[in-house]
Design a protein around this motif. Structure first.
Motif, PDB file in Angstrom:
ATOM      1  N   SER A   1       3.859   6.433  -3.863  1.00 16.33           N
ATOM      2  CA  SER A   1       2.915   6.043  -4.776  1.00 16.33           C
ATOM      3  C   SER A   1       3.499   5.293  -6.033  1.00 16.33           C
ATOM      4  CB  SER A   1       1.905   7.216  -4.756  1.00 16.33           C
ATOM      5  OG  SER A   1       1.193   6.953  -5.840  1.00 16.33           O
ATOM      6  N   LEU A   2       4.298   5.892  -6.418  1.00 16.05           N
ATOM      7  CA  LEU A   2       4.897   5.246  -7.749  1.00 16.05           C
ATOM      8  C   LEU A   2       5.465   4.048  -7.505  1.00 16.05           C
ATOM      9  CD1 LEU A   2       6.645   8.393  -9.462  1.00 16.05           C
ATOM     10  CD2 LEU A   2       4.645   7.147 -10.298  1.00 16.05           C
ATOM     11  N   ALA A   3       6.278   3.786  -6.244  1.00 20.13           N
ATOM     12  CA  ALA A   3       7.184   2.438  -6.018  1.00 20.13           C
ATOM     13  C   ALA A   3       5.795   1.381  -5.815  1.00 20.13           C
ATOM     14  CB  ALA A   3       7.711   2.920  -4.738  1.00 20.13           C
ATOM     15  N   ALA A   4       4.794   1.961  -5.061  1.00 16.76           N
ATOM     16  CA  ALA A   4       3.746   0.802  -4.674  1.00 16.76           C
ATOM     17  C   ALA A   4       3.106   0.219  -6.072  1.00 16.76           C
ATOM     18  CB  ALA A   4       2.639   1.287  -3.739  1.00 16.76           C
ATOM     19  N   ARG A   5       2.912   1.154  -6.861  1.00 13.30           N
ATOM     20  CA  ARG A   5       2.245   1.066  -8.158  1.00 13.30           C
ATOM     21  C   ARG A   5       3.034   0.101  -9.135  1.00 13.30           C
ATOM     22  NH1 ARG A   5      -0.494   5.941 -10.922  1.00 13.30           N
ATOM     23  NH2 ARG A   5       1.404   7.019 -10.082  1.00 13.30           N
ATOM     24  N   THR A   6       4.252   0.280  -8.903  1.00 14.38           N
ATOM     25  CA  THR A   6       5.247  -0.710  -9.956  1.00 14.38           C
ATOM     26  C   THR A   6       5.729  -1.816  -9.180  1.00 14.38           C
ATOM     27  OG1 THR A   6       6.957   0.707  -9.162  1.00 14.38           O
ATOM     28  CG2 THR A   6       5.765   1.161 -11.273  1.00 14.38           C
TER      29      THR A   6
ATOM     30  N   ARG B   1       9.274  -7.971  -7.899  1.00 17.69           N
ATOM     31  CA  ARG B   1       9.428  -7.093  -9.029  1.00 17.69           C
ATOM     32  C   ARG B   1       9.306  -5.401  -8.708  1.00 17.69           C
ATOM     33  NH1 ARG B   1       4.616  -4.422 -10.972  1.00 17.69           N
ATOM     34  NH2 ARG B   1       3.804  -6.017 -12.165  1.00 17.69           N
ATOM     35  N   VAL B   2      10.318  -4.753  -8.928  1.00 13.51           N
ATOM     36  CA  VAL B   2      10.457  -3.473  -8.431  1.00 13.51           C
ATOM     37  C   VAL B   2      11.073  -2.528  -9.408  1.00 13.51           C
ATOM     38  CG1 VAL B   2      11.032  -4.183  -5.988  1.00 13.51           C
ATOM     39  CG2 VAL B   2      12.953  -4.000  -7.496  1.00 13.51           C
ATOM     40  N   GLY B   3      11.130  -1.195  -9.006  1.00 13.56           N
ATOM     41  CA  GLY B   3      11.688  -0.310  -9.846  1.00 13.56           C
ATOM     42  C   GLY B   3      10.624   0.645 -10.617  1.00 13.56           C
ATOM     43  N   VAL B   4      10.756   1.869 -10.417  1.00 11.04           N
ATOM     44  CA  VAL B   4       9.910   3.003 -10.967  1.00 11.04           C
ATOM     45  C   VAL B   4      10.194   3.165 -12.461  1.00 11.04           C
ATOM     46  CG1 VAL B   4       9.043   5.283 -10.751  1.00 11.04           C
ATOM     47  CG2 VAL B   4       9.637   3.789  -8.522  1.00 11.04           C
ATOM     48  N   ALA B   5      11.164   3.353 -12.684  1.00 14.20           N
ATOM     49  CA  ALA B   5      11.808   3.907 -14.150  1.00 14.20           C
ATOM     50  C   ALA B   5      12.137   2.732 -14.784  1.00 14.20           C
ATOM     51  CB  ALA B   5      13.072   4.721 -14.246  1.00 14.20           C
ATOM     52  N   LEU B   6      12.904   1.854 -14.269  1.00 10.36           N
ATOM     53  CA  LEU B   6      13.222   0.659 -15.048  1.00 10.36           C
ATOM     54  C   LEU B   6      12.922  -0.600 -14.195  1.00 10.36           C
ATOM     55  CD1 LEU B   6      14.972  -0.389 -17.510  1.00 10.36           C
ATOM     56  CD2 LEU B   6      16.878  -0.451 -16.099  1.00 10.36           C
ATOM     57  N   PRO B   7      11.916  -1.343 -14.617  1.00 10.15           N
ATOM     58  CA  PRO B   7      11.384  -2.527 -14.006  1.00 10.15           C
ATOM     59  C   PRO B   7      12.544  -3.581 -13.906  1.00 10.15           C
ATOM     60  CG  PRO B   7       9.611  -1.579 -15.287  1.00 10.15           C
ATOM     61  CD  PRO B   7      10.890  -0.893 -15.727  1.00 10.15           C
ATOM     62  N   MET B   8      12.489  -4.347 -12.779  1.00 12.87           N
ATOM     63  CA  MET B   8      13.404  -5.345 -12.584  1.00 12.87           C
ATOM     64  C   MET B   8      13.005  -6.518 -11.679  1.00 12.87           C
ATOM     65  SD  MET B   8      16.790  -3.756 -10.913  1.00 12.87           S
ATOM     66  CE  MET B   8      16.969  -2.483 -11.842  1.00 12.87           C
ATOM     67  N   THR B   9      13.253  -7.651 -11.910  1.00  8.64           N
ATOM     68  CA  THR B   9      13.072  -8.638 -10.863  1.00  8.64           C
ATOM     69  C   THR B   9      14.232  -9.191 -10.128  1.00  8.64           C
ATOM     70  OG1 THR B   9      13.147 -10.451 -12.545  1.00  8.64           O
ATOM     71  CG2 THR B   9      11.055  -9.378 -12.388  1.00  8.64           C
ATOM     72  N   VAL B  10      13.914  -9.264  -9.029  1.00 10.62           N
ATOM     73  CA  VAL B  10      15.108  -9.888  -7.998  1.00 10.62           C
ATOM     74  C   VAL B  10      14.478 -11.340  -7.500  1.00 10.62           C
ATOM     75  CG1 VAL B  10      16.430  -9.395  -5.888  1.00 10.62           C
ATOM     76  CG2 VAL B  10      15.572  -7.589  -7.400  1.00 10.62           C
ATOM     77  N   ASN B  11      15.484 -12.209  -7.755  1.00 10.68           N
ATOM     78  CA  ASN B  11      15.067 -13.615  -7.329  1.00 10.68           C
ATOM     79  C   ASN B  11      15.693 -13.965  -6.221  1.00 10.68           C
ATOM     80  OD1 ASN B  11      13.279 -14.693  -9.506  1.00 10.68           O
ATOM     81  ND2 ASN B  11      14.787 -13.703 -10.798  1.00 10.68           N
ATOM     82  N   ILE B  12      14.910 -14.364  -5.084  1.00 11.12           N
ATOM     83  CA  ILE B  12      15.733 -15.022  -3.829  1.00 11.12           C
ATOM     84  C   ILE B  12      15.503 -16.229  -3.334  1.00 11.12           C
ATOM     85  CG2 ILE B  12      16.165 -14.361  -1.350  1.00 11.12           C
ATOM     86  CD1 ILE B  12      15.115 -11.437  -1.906  1.00 11.12           C
TER      87      ILE B  12
ATOM     88  N   ARG C   1       1.003  -1.275  -0.130  1.00 13.56           N
ATOM     89  CA  ARG C   1      -0.072  -0.052  -0.064  1.00 13.56           C
ATOM     90  C   ARG C   1       0.857   1.277   0.004  1.00 13.56           C
ATOM     91  NH1 ARG C   1      -3.961  -0.224   4.818  1.00 13.56           N
ATOM     92  NH2 ARG C   1      -4.260   1.811   4.070  1.00 13.56           N
ATOM     93  N   TRP C   2       0.684   2.286  -0.690  1.00  8.93           N
ATOM     94  CA  TRP C   2       1.516   3.309  -1.067  1.00  8.93           C
ATOM     95  C   TRP C   2       1.699   4.182   0.263  1.00  8.93           C
ATOM     96  CZ3 TRP C   2       0.598   8.622  -0.914  1.00  8.93           C
ATOM     97  CH2 TRP C   2      -0.792   9.146  -0.599  1.00  8.93           C
ATOM     98  N   ARG C   3       0.775   4.498   0.894  1.00 11.38           N
ATOM     99  CA  ARG C   3       0.824   5.254   2.094  1.00 11.38           C
ATOM    100  C   ARG C   3       1.538   4.496   3.141  1.00 11.38           C
ATOM    101  NH1 ARG C   3      -2.322   9.930   3.242  1.00 11.38           N
ATOM    102  NH2 ARG C   3      -4.013   9.247   1.548  1.00 11.38           N
ATOM    103  N   PRO C   4       1.473   3.784   3.631  1.00 10.87           N
ATOM    104  CA  PRO C   4       2.301   2.989   4.570  1.00 10.87           C
ATOM    105  C   PRO C   4       3.731   2.760   4.174  1.00 10.87           C
ATOM    106  CG  PRO C   4       0.134   1.948   4.620  1.00 10.87           C
ATOM    107  CD  PRO C   4       0.159   2.766   3.325  1.00 10.87           C
TER     108      PRO C   4
END
Length: 216
Positions: free
Chosen positions: A89-94, A107-118, A29-32
């Motif tokens: 807000s942007l970080a939550a939406r992406t 899956r994170v990243g505002v300008a450039l989406p990327m996935t981090v596998n753990i 959630r973007w606000r928290p």
């Protein structure tokens, strides 16, 4: 870590291999996310105290000038707060977190989406941290020899752990469901009995000491 332009499966850069299934998916959630990741309450309190100090120090000499100076400080403090709220807000939406029976995919990243596998073989422990606003975080600690990229994951990690970044699944509305899915997956991966994953309820971004943790 992997950059991608399309998603054949939401949150994933490619289809899951045979035998791997999605156990849980969710987004922050973007606000928290903004409040806890960027410490906005502490930032607002800092500028408020600064304005009060300026007002008190200058009130005896020139009350009008002191009041105007305090208002300028409040306005100055509002600028980064508003910007960080927008970034949250942007970080939550992406962002989309995925827990499978073999790994966690962020899956994170505002300008450039990327996935981090753990992969679960890299996880030392996972703790559930709950907030009074009803959201929760899942904090991951990695085993020695495994290191996440601080800049790639920001703000989805503990902010002060630069030398040894700890990924965080932040601001989840169904944090307990995600924690149960992760606990079961970690236990199955380690061939261990499932242990409950509980968390202490807190109101800031400092780590709470959990009653129990799911460990790899």
């Amino acid at each position: 870590m992997r950059e991608h332009e399309s998603e054949p499966v939401p949150g994933l850069p490619e289809r899951l291999p045979a035998g791997e299934t999605i156990l849980w998916q969710g987004a922050p959630r973007w606000r928290p996310l903004a409040l806890h990741a960027f410490h906005l309450r502490a930032l607002a309190a800092y500028f408020a105290l600064l304005a009060l100090w300026y007002l008190a120090a200058g009130w005896g000499a020139d009350p009008q000038d002191a009041a105007l100076g305090a208002l300028r400080l409040v306005a100055l403090g509002a600028v980064p707060i508003v910007l960080l709220l927008g970034l949250g807000s942007l970080a939550a939406r992406t962002t989309l977190y995925t827990i499978t029976n073999r790994r966690i995919v962020m899956r994170v990243g505002v300008a450039l989406p990327m996935t981090v596998n753990i992969p679960y073989a890299a996880i030392r422990s996972a703790d559930l941290r709950q907030h009074r606003d009803g959201t929760g975080d899942i904090l991951l600690r990695l085993l020695p020899g495994h290191r996440a990229s601080y800049f790639a994951l920001w703000p989805h990690l503990r902010m002060l752990r630069v030398s040894s970044p700890e990924p965080v699944l932040r601001a989840l509305t169904d944090a307990e469901a995600a924690a149960r899915a992760l606990a079961q997956a970690l236990a199955a991966s380690a061939s261990m009995p499932v242990r409950a994953l509980h968390g202490a309820r807190i109101d800031d971004d400092h780590a709470a000491r959990p009653e129990a943790a799911a460990a790899a």
